[in-house]
Design an enzyme around this catalytic site. Structure first.
Site, PDB file in Angstrom:
ATOM      1  N   GLY A 112      63.775 -24.695  15.346  1.00 14.04           N
ATOM      2  CA  GLY A 112      62.733 -25.482  15.990  1.00 14.04           C
ATOM      3  C   GLY A 112      63.236 -26.047  17.304  1.00 14.04           C
ATOM      4  N   GLN A 150      63.531 -31.440  24.541  1.00 15.32           N
ATOM      5  CA  GLN A 150      64.915 -30.959  24.424  1.00 15.32           C
ATOM      6  C   GLN A 150      65.314 -30.056  25.589  1.00 15.32           C
ATOM      7  OE1 GLN A 150      64.469 -29.702  20.084  1.00 15.32           O
ATOM      8  NE2 GLN A 150      66.607 -30.311  20.213  1.00 15.32           N
ATOM      9  N   CYS A 173      70.587 -30.460  14.594  1.00 10.28           N
ATOM     10  CA  CYS A 173      69.701 -30.497  15.762  1.00 10.28           C
ATOM     11  C   CYS A 173      70.449 -29.894  16.942  1.00 10.28           C
ATOM     12  CB  CYS A 173      69.320 -31.948  16.068  1.00 10.28           C
ATOM     13  SG  CYS A 173      68.288 -32.115  17.533  1.00 10.28           S
ATOM     14  N   LEU A 174      69.775 -29.043  17.714  1.00 15.96           N
ATOM     15  CA  LEU A 174      70.432 -28.400  18.851  1.00 15.96           C
ATOM     16  C   LEU A 174      70.909 -29.434  19.880  1.00 15.96           C
ATOM     17  CD1 LEU A 174      68.091 -25.314  19.435  1.00 15.96           C
ATOM     18  CD2 LEU A 174      70.321 -25.347  18.306  1.00 15.96           C
ATOM     19  N   HIS A 229      60.771 -32.840  11.841  1.00 12.30           N
ATOM     20  CA  HIS A 229      61.917 -33.040  12.739  1.00 12.30           C
ATOM     21  C   HIS A 229      61.462 -32.977  14.204  1.00 12.30           C
ATOM     22  CE1 HIS A 229      66.283 -32.122  13.902  1.00 12.30           C
ATOM     23  NE2 HIS A 229      65.611 -31.857  14.999  1.00 12.30           N
ATOM     24  N   GLU A 230      60.669 -31.952  14.529  1.00  5.82           N
ATOM     25  CA  GLU A 230      60.220 -31.783  15.920  1.00  5.82           C
ATOM     26  C   GLU A 230      59.217 -32.862  16.315  1.00  5.82           C
ATOM     27  OE1 GLU A 230      62.025 -29.830  17.506  1.00  5.82           O
ATOM     28  OE2 GLU A 230      62.862 -28.837  15.752  1.00  5.82           O
ATOM     29  N   HIS A 248      60.987 -35.737  17.476  1.00  6.42           N
ATOM     30  CA  HIS A 248      61.461 -35.566  18.863  1.00  6.42           C
ATOM     31  C   HIS A 248      60.415 -36.043  19.863  1.00  6.42           C
ATOM     32  CE1 HIS A 248      65.360 -33.672  18.980  1.00  6.42           C
ATOM     33  NE2 HIS A 248      65.024 -32.745  18.096  1.00  6.42           N
TER      34      HIS A 248
HETATM   35 ZN    ZN Z   1      66.218 -31.558  16.959  1.00 10.24          ZN
END
Ligand code: ZN
Length: 164
Positions: A43, A48, A85-86, A127-128, A131
């Site tokens: 995701g 991000q 998470c990236l 999760h997204e 963000h």
């Molecule tokens: Zn993330």
């Protein structure tokens, strides 16, 4: 498109709604898709990659989905699992989230859609969605986990400060 790391101010911004599906937005989705697959993520939210707009991608292994102006309108159940998470490389946190949810969003044609998700897809969406509100997995970590990741977060912040 490089991924913004923990400590980048844009990750703390509240994303603004998308008011029109433009070619620019569709290009952004293509770029985000490349970043997502390059980093082997499941995701990716627009902030991000530095764009504070209400848009994220999810792919739980069944194909890519893009969600524009998403709104979680119902949740049910609870499940706990480890998340990464990236934007927070090498950090993993156990997080309890809803097991299932109902999401309303716009697709890439601007059509209003609804999706019922459960399991991994429901987790990715939550999760997204976080963000887009400027919330990160480190905010959802319990007391012990927070202590354990403190050093790693500090190093990430330092890395970002030095690159600004
Ligand atoms: Zn993330």
């Amino acid at each position: 498109m490089p991924i913004k790391l923990y400590g980048s101010p844009v990750l703390r911004e509240k994303a603004a709604p998308v008011d029109e599906i433009t070619d620019e937005l569709l290009d952004l989705i293509v770029g985000m898709r490349e970043s997502l697959y390059y980093h082997q993520g499941v995701g990716l939210a627009a902030n991000q990659i530095g764009v504070a707009r209400q848009l994220f991608l999810a792919d739980e292994g069944k194909g890519l989905k893009a969600f524009i102006n998403p709104r979680i309108i119902e949740t049910d159940g609870e499940s706990s699992s480890e998340e990464g998470c990236l934007s927070l490389p090498e950090i993993y946190v156990d997080i309890t989230r809803a097991q299932t949810l109902l999401l309303e969003y716009l697709d890439e044609k601007g059509e209003i859609r609804r999706l019922e998700a459960d399991g991994l897809l429901a987790r990715i969406i939550q999760h997204e969605y976080d963000h887009l509100k400027g919330v990160l997995i480190s905010d959802r970590a319990g007391f012990l986990a927070s202590r354990m990741i403190r050093g790693k977060l500090k190093r990430l912040r330092k890395r970002v400060r030095e690159s600004l």
